[in-house]
Structure formats: structure tokens, C-alpha cells
Design an enzyme around this catalytic site. Structure first.
Site, PDB file in Angstrom:
ATOM      1  N   GLN A  28       0.696  -1.225   0.040  1.00 58.49           N
ATOM      2  CA  GLN A  28       0.068  -0.001  -0.107  1.00 58.49           C
ATOM      3  C   GLN A  28       0.753   1.363  -0.007  1.00 58.49           C
ATOM      4  O   GLN A  28       0.530   2.383  -0.744  1.00 58.49           O
ATOM      5  CB  GLN A  28      -1.057  -0.198   1.155  1.00 58.49           C
ATOM      6  CG  GLN A  28      -1.705   1.140   1.212  1.00 58.49           C
ATOM      7  CD  GLN A  28      -2.910   1.320   2.612  1.00 58.49           C
ATOM      8  OE1 GLN A  28      -3.400   2.215   2.731  1.00 58.49           O
ATOM      9  NE2 GLN A  28      -2.810   0.321   3.187  1.00 58.49           N
ATOM     10  N   GLU A  59       1.398  -1.387   8.360  1.00 64.01           N
ATOM     11  CA  GLU A  59       0.628  -0.175   8.557  1.00 64.01           C
ATOM     12  C   GLU A  59       0.444   0.122  10.323  1.00 64.01           C
ATOM     13  O   GLU A  59       0.754   1.108  10.830  1.00 64.01           O
ATOM     14  CB  GLU A  59      -0.879  -0.287   8.128  1.00 64.01           C
ATOM     15  CG  GLU A  59      -2.071   0.885   8.757  1.00 64.01           C
ATOM     16  CD  GLU A  59      -1.562   2.135   8.136  1.00 64.01           C
ATOM     17  OE1 GLU A  59      -1.307   2.242   7.149  1.00 64.01           O
ATOM     18  OE2 GLU A  59      -1.746   2.959   9.123  1.00 64.01           O
ATOM     19  N   ASP A 104       0.445   3.831   6.142  1.00 63.69           N
ATOM     20  CA  ASP A 104       0.920   3.252   4.622  1.00 63.69           C
ATOM     21  C   ASP A 104       0.678   4.370   3.667  1.00 63.69           C
ATOM     22  O   ASP A 104       1.687   5.146   3.015  1.00 63.69           O
ATOM     23  CB  ASP A 104       0.043   2.289   4.253  1.00 63.69           C
ATOM     24  CG  ASP A 104       0.816   0.832   4.611  1.00 63.69           C
ATOM     25  OD1 ASP A 104       1.654   0.713   4.878  1.00 63.69           O
ATOM     26  OD2 ASP A 104      -0.006  -0.068   4.782  1.00 63.69           O
ATOM     27  N   GLY A 126      -7.481  20.817  18.645  1.00 62.71           N
ATOM     28  CA  GLY A 126      -7.302  22.189  18.703  1.00 62.71           C
ATOM     29  C   GLY A 126      -7.592  22.850  20.076  1.00 62.71           C
ATOM     30  O   GLY A 126      -8.165  22.148  21.198  1.00 62.71           O
ATOM     31  N   GLY A 127      -7.858  23.898  20.112  1.00 67.97           N
ATOM     32  CA  GLY A 127      -8.315  24.690  21.267  1.00 67.97           C
ATOM     33  C   GLY A 127      -9.659  24.722  21.804  1.00 67.97           C
ATOM     34  O   GLY A 127     -10.112  25.315  22.782  1.00 67.97           O
TER      35      GLY A 127
HETATM   36  N1  COA Z   1      11.584 -10.292  -9.318  1.00 65.24           N
HETATM   37  C1  COA Z   1      12.379 -11.176  -8.299  1.00 65.24           C
HETATM   38  N2  COA Z   1      12.014 -11.021  -7.155  1.00 65.24           N
HETATM   39  C2  COA Z   1      11.456  -9.999  -6.778  1.00 65.24           C
HETATM   40  C3  COA Z   1      10.738  -9.280  -7.469  1.00 65.24           C
HETATM   41  C4  COA Z   1      10.767  -9.291  -9.027  1.00 65.24           C
HETATM   42  N3  COA Z   1      10.108  -8.414  -9.628  1.00 65.24           N
HETATM   43  N4  COA Z   1       9.808  -8.076  -6.676  1.00 65.24           N
HETATM   44  C5  COA Z   1      10.226  -8.554  -5.547  1.00 65.24           C
HETATM   45  N5  COA Z   1      10.980  -9.603  -5.266  1.00 65.24           N
HETATM   46  C6  COA Z   1      11.742 -10.105  -4.265  1.00 65.24           C
HETATM   47  C7  COA Z   1      12.523  -9.321  -3.479  1.00 65.24           C
HETATM   48  O1  COA Z   1      13.732  -9.088  -4.061  1.00 65.24           O
HETATM   49  C8  COA Z   1      12.644  -9.911  -2.044  1.00 65.24           C
HETATM   50  O2  COA Z   1      13.485 -10.962  -1.900  1.00 65.24           O
HETATM   51  P1  COA Z   1      14.845 -11.312  -1.037  1.00 65.24           P
HETATM   52  O3  COA Z   1      14.147 -11.050   0.373  1.00 65.24           O
HETATM   53  O4  COA Z   1      15.230 -12.444  -1.260  1.00 65.24           O
HETATM   54  O5  COA Z   1      15.943 -10.370  -1.483  1.00 65.24           O
HETATM   55  C9  COA Z   1      11.231 -10.645  -2.012  1.00 65.24           C
HETATM   56  O6  COA Z   1      10.647 -10.631  -3.204  1.00 65.24           O
HETATM   57  C10 COA Z   1      10.188 -10.121  -1.012  1.00 65.24           C
HETATM   58  O7  COA Z   1      10.360  -8.703  -0.788  1.00 65.24           O
HETATM   59  P2  COA Z   1       9.981  -8.189   0.449  1.00 65.24           P
HETATM   60  O8  COA Z   1      10.014  -6.672   0.312  1.00 65.24           O
HETATM   61  O9  COA Z   1      10.877  -8.460   1.778  1.00 65.24           O
HETATM   62  O10 COA Z   1       8.316  -8.515   0.655  1.00 65.24           O
HETATM   63  P3  COA Z   1       7.687  -9.073   1.910  1.00 65.24           P
HETATM   64  O11 COA Z   1       6.461  -9.725   1.446  1.00 65.24           O
HETATM   65  O12 COA Z   1       8.658 -10.126   2.516  1.00 65.24           O
HETATM   66  O13 COA Z   1       7.689  -7.631   3.026  1.00 65.24           O
HETATM   67  C11 COA Z   1       7.041  -5.749   3.646  1.00 65.24           C
HETATM   68  C12 COA Z   1       6.571  -7.072   2.801  1.00 65.24           C
HETATM   69  C13 COA Z   1       5.783  -4.649   3.196  1.00 65.24           C
HETATM   70  C14 COA Z   1       6.980  -5.889   5.217  1.00 65.24           C
HETATM   71  C15 COA Z   1       8.486  -5.162   3.155  1.00 65.24           C
HETATM   72  O14 COA Z   1       8.331  -4.925   1.988  1.00 65.24           O
HETATM   73  C16 COA Z   1       8.653  -3.955   3.911  1.00 65.24           C
HETATM   74  O15 COA Z   1       8.860  -3.796   5.239  1.00 65.24           O
HETATM   75  N6  COA Z   1       8.808  -2.832   3.277  1.00 65.24           N
HETATM   76  C17 COA Z   1       9.043  -1.356   3.872  1.00 65.24           C
HETATM   77  C18 COA Z   1       7.835  -0.702   4.672  1.00 65.24           C
HETATM   78  C19 COA Z   1       6.734  -0.747   3.884  1.00 65.24           C
HETATM   79  O16 COA Z   1       6.390   0.012   2.914  1.00 65.24           O
HETATM   80  N7  COA Z   1       6.010  -1.310   4.667  1.00 65.24           N
HETATM   81  C20 COA Z   1       4.184  -1.047   4.445  1.00 65.24           C
HETATM   82  C21 COA Z   1       3.744  -1.804   3.093  1.00 65.24           C
HETATM   83  S1  COA Z   1       2.319  -1.276   2.734  1.00 65.24           S
END
Ligand code: COA
Length: 477
Positions: A68, A190, A219, A298-299
Site C-alpha cells: 500500500q 501499517e 501506509d 485544537g483549542g
Molecule cells: N523479481 C524477483 N524478485 C522479486 C521481485 C521481482 N520482480 N519483486 C520482489 N522480489 C523479491 C525481493 O527481491 C525480495 O527477495 P529477497 O528478500 O530474497 O531479497 C522478496 O521478493 C520479498 O520482498 P519484501 O519486500 O521482503 O516482501 P515481504 O512480503 O517479505 O515484506 C513488507 C513486505 C511490506 C513488510 C516489506 O516489503 C517492508 O517492510 N517494506 C518497507 C515498509 C513498507 O513499505 N511497509 C508497508 C507496506 S504497505
């Protein structure tokens, strides 16, 4: 020095040309046309308002976002006219495509409502050919936006050094949960951000636990901050010619939205917070800002009051503010004209210890009217009140449809759905809301744009860089 700079710029232009045959120059890259005042601003357009393109026309965004926070940012950029190219993992895509699905086999509303006006290309960013396509995209685009977990972009080989070397003009914008510090490596969603940013501890009722809010301030709020950072970086680039890193930590974004509570934290050192109803109730303050229920931030004291029908309708409520300048009008409306001169009620300080009783008395009146009747009566005499609108009422509100804030979009697999249009209305950049793309819908189109021939595209398909592997293909939830 000047010669050195010129050589570098020439080299970088040549590289971009080689990889992307169709290079459409950015509006911001064009040398300023004849200027009216010599400061680089072109003469005012003579085109009618709304017909001079869109605010971010010509800006190309390599969108590596998911879930998001990042998608909120890139959707706003797309609404403003940027060409947003969403890179998704082949066969899987943004995980939200399959989350909270309401129509079998179709992209979820979670996805469709956050990815309008974008194009989708599937690329395996860890595949050698995928990396090559990404290099072209990096040269082609102006901004890369990502919200992967900390370190994920580097693990793909897309370090700042690599990106900056490949395209020195590239702005690299990231959302992370936390900024540098003890929690920088944490994955964050979030509600984690709402808690870590100070919102949850100050939301809810004093007697109850901390509360998260329905508004996605962690988010969507951070995505909004990031969009502001990107647009600022684009503007600075007009002067410097180079990109920069833009980072928004969700904790920081939430704190920015909760800044009035940090204000109150500092005020606490100098005495109780008199506008909080607990002051009037004689409840002592602790060391930190307490939860203030529905007290106004607010106030001007305010509270949520029941309206006619509250017994059956959970949203038959109104927010009522006892703003000082209209106190007399409030007294007249609720049938308490004597309060206008009674020393216990006539002044704001006198009212503070009696707010519970005052709002109880006003509520006896609001309970006799619907929330919309209260709106009409109070607004006629400038008393600020706000009806508690349900999402059903908002979805059906004609004025929100007319302004383009709530928009109905048609989608090839899920049919019609409602989305939130651009909340920012501009007189010379009119937003047209378009449906979200299907997974990989524009893969071929974008590859051709990057200079790949038809045969190249066939080879890329065969390489597995843009298509899902036959086996082990992840299934959306
Ligand atoms: N091709 C190949 N690999 C891909 C890819 C693509 N097109 N797109 C994503 N990936 C891979 C990434 O390289 C990663 O691999 P790695 O961990 O082996 O390096 C993997 O997909 C997962 O990515 P990640 O961001 O860790 O996803 P997640 O589902 O595990 O975590 C979040 C999700 C949101 C918790 C995390 O991305 C995060 O903390 N983001 C920052 C904060 C944020 O935006 N949070 C709010 C989200 S609404």
C-alpha cells in the site's frame, strides 16, 4: 572541470540512446524556451486551462512498489500525469492482487484501488536478462520508487551506486518502516507504524487500550509524504541535473501527522492540558500525553454526540464543536439562552470544568434531530459540526462523484468498481482516473519502447525473465 562534466553528460546520453531507441525527451530536460523574465520560467501558456497537459507529463517512474505505501505514492504521481511503469514478479505480481479477493479470479480491490493509471511489466529482477531490461528501464526513467524490505533492492543488485552510475539523473525514492537506527532492518506494516509513530498511544479512550485508526496514516500517509519528496527532488534536479535519494520512514510519516501530540507532550511540563476533558473531570495527568477520546485536538472543545436514530444506526452521530465565537448561537439553539450570561458558562475557561455536562445537554437536543438536520441548523449560524458519515453514505454521495473524489471505473475481469480519485484538484492538470493494469498487461509494449525488436522480445520470453516459471509458481491467496 566544465569539459569533464560535458564529457560525462555526453557519454550518459549516448548510453541512453543505445539502449532506448525511442527516447522521448522530458519536458524538464528541455532547455528553457524564450523566457518572460529570464529566470527559466516559460512564457504563460495561451492554451485554455486544463488543455496544457498534466502537471507531471514527461516524468517516467520505474515503480517497484507493492502493498500500500509505495503504490499510494506512485498512483498519485500517475494521477498527476507521470508515466508509471510498475515492475512485478512474473506470475505473481504485487501480492495484493490476490489479497482480500471479493471476485473470484479477478484482481482484488486492494490492488485495483491503489494501482490506477499505471502500466504493468513483469520482470524477474534476479534473472540475468531481467537485470538487463531493468538497466534499460533505469536509463529510461526519471524516478525509481520502491518499498521493499530493507536491503532487498541491494540484493537485486540495484544499489544506489549502480543506479546513480547508470543514470545520474535518477531519483531513488524509498519507503521503509524506520529510519536509520535500532529498528532500521525491521519489516513494517501499517499498524506497526501507527504504534511506533505515536498515534496509537494517543488514540482511544483514557480507560481503554491504545487504538489504531481506520485511516491508513502509516501506509497511505507515508506514500503521500514520499510523493512530495519526489516532486521536490524533480524540481531540484532542474537546477542540479542530478538525482538523489529520497527516504520516508513510516514512523516519521506518522509522527508528522501526530505532531500536535508531541506539542502537547511539551505543554505537559507547564501544567495540565486544560482542553482535554479529563482536566474538567479532575483526573490528574501522567507523564505522557494521554488518550483523549473524541476531544478536539485544537483549542476548541468538541465531542461526538448521538443523533436521532442512534439506537439502530451505529453512525447516527455528529461531531459538535463549541467554538467560542458562536457560543451564544449554541445556547439559543439548544434552548439554554441563560447560559450566555451565566458566569459558570459564559466564558471558555468557565466552561472547561463543565464540558461533560455541557455536551450532555447539547446531546439531549441533537438526539431529537438527524445528523443532517443538525448540520443544516448549525451551519446556518456557523456552528462547526461534522456528520459521522458511513462508507456506504460516502460511496453514494453525489457531490463526491461530481468532484471526481469517488470514481467508478470499469475493469475487464472484475467489472465496475469504485476508487478514490485524486484528492488534489488542480485547475490546469485535470486527473482522468483509469483502471489498474492486469499483471504484465504492458510487458511487450514497454519492451518495444525500450528498443527491443520483435525477435528480441521472443528471445526474452523464452529466457524466462518475464514469464512465470512452469513449476513452483506462487499462487495468490
Ligand atoms: N523479481 C524477483 N524478485 C522479486 C521481485 C521481482 N520482480 N519483486 C520482489 N522480489 C523479491 C525481493 O527481491 C525480495 O527477495 P529477497 O528478500 O530474497 O531479497 C522478496 O521478493 C520479498 O520482498 P519484501 O519486500 O521482503 O516482501 P515481504 O512480503 O517479505 O515484506 C513488507 C513486505 C511490506 C513488510 C516489506 O516489503 C517492508 O517492510 N517494506 C518497507 C515498509 C513498507 O513499505 N511497509 C508497508 C507496506 S504497505
Amino acid at each position: 572541470m566544465a569539459t569533464k562534466k560535458k564529457t560525462k553528460a555526453t557519454k550518459s546520453r549516448a548510453a541512453a540512446k543505445k539502449s532506448a531507441k525511442k527516447v522521448v525527451r522530458l519536458a524538464t530536460k528541455k532547455p528553457a524556451a524564450k523566457t518572460a523574465n529570464g529566470n527559466g520560467v516559460p512564457r504563460p501558456s495561451t492554451k485554455p486551462y486544463g488543455q496544457a497537459g498534466k502537471a507531471l507529463d514527461g516524468v517516467r517512474v520505474l515503480d517497484f512498489t507493492h502493498v500500500q505505501s509505495g503504490p499510494t505514492c506512485t498512483q498519485l504521481l500517475a494521477y498527476m500525469g507521470a508515466d508509471v511503469i510498475k515492475v512485478e514478479r512474473p506470475g505473481v505480481g504485487d501480492i495484493t492482487r490476490g489479497q482480500l479477493r471479493d471476485v473470484k479470479g479477478a484482481d482484488s480491490l486492494y490492488f485495483t484501488m491503489l494501482n490506477g493509471n499505471k502500466r504493468s511489466i513483469t520482470i524477474d529482477s534476479k534473472h540475468p536478462k531481467g537485470k538487463e531490461i531493468l538497466a534499460r528501464l533505469i536509463k529510461y526513467c526519471d524516478v525509481l520508487v520502491e518499498n521493499f524490505a530493507p536491503g532487498a533492492l541491494d540484493r537485486m543488485g540495484l544499489t544506489w551506486d549502480y543506479i546513480h552510475k547508470t543514470n545520474p539523473r535518477m531519483i531513488v525514492a524509498s519507503v521503509k518502516g524506520f529510519g536509520p537506527g535500532p529498528y532500521e532492518d525491521c519489516k513494517v506494516y501499517e499498524n506497526v507504524a501507527q504504534c511506533a509513530g505515536g498515534s496509537a498511544s494517543t488514540t482511544g479512550f483514557r480507560e481503554g487500550p491504545p487504538l489504531v485508526t481506520g485511516a491508513q496514516i502509516g501506509d497511505s500517509g507515508t506514500g503521500l509524504h514520499l510523493a512530495f519528496g519526489i516532486v521536490s527532488a524533480l524540481y531540484q534536479r532542474v537546477r542540479t541535473g542530478r538525482g538523489q535519494k529520497v527516504l520516508c520512514a513510516m514512523q516519521d510519516g506518522v509522527l508528522n501527522l501526530a505532531r500536535v501530540k508531541l506539542r502537547d507532550q511539551q505543554r505537559l511540563k507547564h501544567g495540565p492540558l486544560t482542553e482535554y476533558s479529563q482536566y474538567g473531570e479532575g483526573v490528574p495527568f501522567g507523564k505522557a500525553v494521554p488518550r483523549a477520546g473524541n476531544d478536539s485536538g485544537g483549542g476548541q472543545p468538541g465531542w461526538i454526540l448521538k443523533c436521532k436514530g442512534w439506537e439502530e444506526d451505529p453512525d447516527a452521530y455528529i461531531y459538535f464543536i463549541t467554538q467560542a465565537p458562536v457560543w451564544g448561537a449554541i445556547c439559543d439553539i439548544i434552548g439554554k439562552p441563560e447560559w450566555k450570561t451565566d458566569p459558570d458558562y459564559a466564558t471558555p475557561p468557565a466552561r472547561l470544568p463543565r464540558l461533560k455536562h455541557i455536551f450532555g445537554t447539547i446531546e439531549e437536543w441533537t438526539k431529537t434531530k438527524t445528523k443532517f438536520e443538525v448540520m443544516d441548523i448549525c451551519n446556518a449560524v456557523d456552528i462547526p459540526v461534522g456528520p459521522i458519515l458511513s462508507m456506504k453514505e460516502i460511496a453514494e454521495e453525489p457531490s463526491l462523484r461530481q468532484t471526481g473524489t469517488v470514481v467508478e471505473v470499469d475493469h475487464p475481469t472484475r467489472g465496475k468498481y469504485l476508487t478514490v480519485g485524486n484528492p488534489v484538484k488542480m485547475s490546469d492538470s485535470i486527473t482522468e482516473v483509469k483502471r489498474s493494469p492486469l499483471l504484465g498487461e504492458h510487458t511487450e509494449e514497454i519492451l518495444r519502447l525500450l528498443g527491443y525488436s520483435g525477435r528480441d522480445v521472443d528471445d526474452i520470453k523464452a529466457s524466462g525473465a518475464i514469464t512465470a516459471p512452469e513449476k513452483g509458481q506462487a499462487q495468490a491467496a
